[in-house]
Design an enzyme around this catalytic site. Structure first.
Site, mmCIF file in Angstrom:
data_model
loop_
_atom_site.group_PDB
_atom_site.id
_atom_site.type_symbol
_atom_site.label_atom_id
_atom_site.label_comp_id
_atom_site.label_asym_id
_atom_site.label_seq_id
_atom_site.Cartn_x
_atom_site.Cartn_y
_atom_site.Cartn_z
ATOM 1 N N ASN A 9 0.874 -1.193 0.009
ATOM 2 C CA ASN A 9 0.004 0.005 0.007
ATOM 3 C C ASN A 9 0.939 1.434 -0.049
ATOM 4 O O ASN A 9 1.523 1.672 0.870
ATOM 5 C CB ASN A 9 -0.878 0.013 1.259
ATOM 6 N N ASP A 69 -1.434 -3.273 10.654
ATOM 7 C CA ASP A 69 -3.016 -3.596 10.444
ATOM 8 C C ASP A 69 -3.891 -2.510 11.134
ATOM 9 O O ASP A 69 -3.700 -2.370 12.269
ATOM 10 C CB ASP A 69 -3.244 -5.145 10.720
ATOM 11 N N PHE A 150 -6.354 9.050 2.069
ATOM 12 C CA PHE A 150 -6.795 7.937 1.226
ATOM 13 C C PHE A 150 -7.902 7.155 2.315
ATOM 14 O O PHE A 150 -8.288 7.339 3.338
ATOM 15 C CB PHE A 150 -5.760 6.972 1.066
ATOM 16 N N ASP A 153 -10.687 8.567 5.035
ATOM 17 C CA ASP A 153 -10.112 10.067 5.278
ATOM 18 C C ASP A 153 -11.140 11.196 5.206
ATOM 19 O O ASP A 153 -11.333 12.024 6.162
ATOM 20 C CB ASP A 153 -8.805 10.292 4.888
ATOM 21 N N LYS A 173 -2.182 15.191 9.486
ATOM 22 C CA LYS A 173 -2.575 13.860 10.007
ATOM 23 C C LYS A 173 -1.422 13.223 10.661
ATOM 24 O O LYS A 173 -1.661 12.457 11.487
ATOM 25 C CB LYS A 173 -3.046 13.192 8.733
ATOM 26 N N HIS A 178 -3.718 7.367 13.882
ATOM 27 C CA HIS A 178 -3.683 6.215 14.814
ATOM 28 C C HIS A 178 -2.347 5.581 14.454
ATOM 29 O O HIS A 178 -1.699 5.154 15.192
ATOM 30 C CB HIS A 178 -4.816 5.458 14.303
#
Length: 195
Positions: A9, A69, A150, A153, A173, A178
């Site tokens: 990703n 994850d 992405f 968001d 961000k 997180h």
């Protein structure tokens, strides 16, 4: 120390690199190393999936490997989509389809509270595991706002930033996300271990 990011990703790799960049000698993506495998995420939790990915790649190339994850948990939807965030709308899911389905499932719901969760696993060839989890709280908007970021968001209104992640730039961000929180904890653990 060199580190491998067990992900294909590009957005995730970019975020991890921005946050961990100068903490390691070199960061490699799977593409950098010519690794082209789909790792099946069969875990029932963010931790289990992150561990599966990090361990698989580390065992394959004998290098420390980091995996993340993460996903969106919506209170009113029993914390769905959760570990299925990336494939929420099915096999051929995309960000647009996932967002569409989320809005549809939230149509008549007033409780919009949600959180993004990221669990990081750093797996060493020795079998040593370092893991951290970061959470950022917010709520689901009624329409998309902003074109940045992405995934979910544009629909996630951040309580920290007082705007959607889609309206935020990367620095904003990365200060509250997180993933940023989980990676900051990881840096803290590694700094303590190395001193």
């Amino acid at each position: 120390m060199d580190l491998v990011i067990a992900s294909n990703n590009k957005n995730k790799i970019k975020e991890i690199t921005q946050i961990l960049g100068n903490f390691f000698d070199k960061l490699y993506s799977l593409q950098d190393l010519g690794i082209d495998i789909e790792i099946e995420e069969t875990g029932a939790t963010f931790y289990e999936n992150a561990l599966i990915k990090a361990k698989t790649i580390s065992n394959l190339i004998n290098m420390p490997t980091i995996s993340d994850d993460s996903g969106l948990e919506v209170n009113a939807l029993n914390f769905a989509p959760g570990i299925y965030s990336a494939r929420y709308s099915g096999v051929d899911s995309s960000d647009a389809l996932n967002n569409e389905l989320l809005l549809k499932n939230m149509e008549k719901i007033e409780d919009r509270r949600a959180q993004f969760v990221s669990t990081i696993v750093l797996y060493y060839p020795s079998g040593k595991i370092v893991t951290t989890t970061g959470i950022t709280k917010g709520e689901i908007l009624y329409t998309e706002r902003g074109k940045n970021g992405f995934g979910y968001d544009p629909l996630f209104y951040s309580y920290d930033l007082k705007k959607s992640f889609g309206e935020s730039n990367a620095d904003e961000k990365n200060a509250v996300s997180h993933r940023a929180k989980a990676l900051s904890q990881l840096k803290l653990i590694l700094t303590t271990e190395n001193n």
